[in-house]
Design an enzyme around this catalytic site. Sequence first.
Site, PDB file in Angstrom:
ATOM      1  N   LYS A  24      -6.428   0.794  -5.186  1.00 48.78           N
ATOM      2  CA  LYS A  24      -5.098   0.183  -4.188  1.00 48.78           C
ATOM      3  C   LYS A  24      -5.504   0.473  -2.889  1.00 48.78           C
ATOM      4  O   LYS A  24      -5.289  -0.233  -2.211  1.00 48.78           O
ATOM      5  CB  LYS A  24      -3.977   1.234  -4.747  1.00 48.78           C
ATOM      6  CG  LYS A  24      -2.838   1.250  -3.705  1.00 48.78           C
ATOM      7  CD  LYS A  24      -1.632   1.838  -4.262  1.00 48.78           C
ATOM      8  CE  LYS A  24      -1.964   3.306  -4.162  1.00 48.78           C
ATOM      9  NZ  LYS A  24      -2.052   3.775  -2.625  1.00 48.78           N
ATOM     10  N   SER A  65      -0.619   7.752  -0.314  1.00 51.81           N
ATOM     11  CA  SER A  65      -1.463   6.636   0.046  1.00 51.81           C
ATOM     12  C   SER A  65      -0.654   5.448   0.205  1.00 51.81           C
ATOM     13  O   SER A  65      -0.579   4.548  -0.504  1.00 51.81           O
ATOM     14  CB  SER A  65      -2.703   6.710  -0.616  1.00 51.81           C
ATOM     15  OG  SER A  65      -3.548   7.678  -0.684  1.00 51.81           O
ATOM     16  N   LYS A  78      -6.361   5.857   6.626  1.00 56.05           N
ATOM     17  CA  LYS A  78      -6.711   6.175   5.333  1.00 56.05           C
ATOM     18  C   LYS A  78      -7.252   5.163   4.540  1.00 56.05           C
ATOM     19  O   LYS A  78      -8.214   5.303   3.808  1.00 56.05           O
ATOM     20  CB  LYS A  78      -5.452   6.888   4.752  1.00 56.05           C
ATOM     21  CG  LYS A  78      -5.516   7.081   3.241  1.00 56.05           C
ATOM     22  CD  LYS A  78      -6.733   8.398   2.730  1.00 56.05           C
ATOM     23  CE  LYS A  78      -6.645   8.421   1.329  1.00 56.05           C
ATOM     24  NZ  LYS A  78      -5.544   9.121   0.622  1.00 56.05           N
TER      25      LYS A  78
END
Length: 292
Positions: free
Chosen positions: A241, A98, A172
């Site tokens: 995050k 990620s 994402k």
Amino acid sequence: MQTATRIAFIGLGQMGLPMATNLVKAGYEVAGFDLSPEALQKFVNEGGQAAKSAADAMAGSDVIITMLSNGKVVRNVLVEGKAYLRAPNGALILEMSSSAPEETRSLAEAVSGHLRVVDAPVSGGVKRAVDGTLAVMAGGADADFLAARPVLEAMSAKIFHCGPVGAGHAMKAINNYVSGAGVIAAVEAVLLGNAFGLDEAKVVEVLNASSGKNNATEVKMNQFILSGTFGSGFALGLMAKDIRTAANLSVSLGLSQQGLTQTADLWDDAARTLGGAVDHTRFYDYLKRQVG
């Protein structure tokens, strides 16, 4: 049965281990590496090979998969000491961590001329990693994406080519913003209903039969929050995050998106308050404290 390609899989955590195991089951020769000896041993028990280092895993591998905590770690592992040069010229990196899209583009520039890069982050959590039914959001040149697709198919059920390098990681971050915003709405709805005197389970049941249904009400509220198990397998810090990545991307594009900014701020504060290592469904505890 696929046996022709050797794969280096770097990062055998909660998600990485089952993903790498599915590649082994699909017939690939997989050399895995992780800083955890326990994770390496588990992978060996599943039929994989244990490499002594990330560089050793990359040596002779046609495909390199990274499943690490963020793009900075990925760059350090691959580029530090020019470890990526251990891989054959023209090998393919599938950056499945990620990471931020700008980090991925920087990585692609750093290894260009030797390696090809496709960013391919996933969604679906540990259960779907085990089942091999993850959703993949990929970014990269058309030819590179096509070359990556057979490997991705061994780990996922749905694969989306979102655009050039960096597009997968942008998608994402956007996806996790919507997911995180859905958690806020679902938890606040349950807390509001409870304050009025409604049964929490009834609130979720009605939401799931009505227009308020979202991913959090369907697969998180009953299963992990109201049950008190808080075991979705995705850390609160990672969710924070990813949402902050989306907020930073918005700012870099000159946009003013207050909902995104406020969502990122809430998740960041929750990570500071509860600690980033707790399951992200513990966000319920954070909001419950806020309402008193």
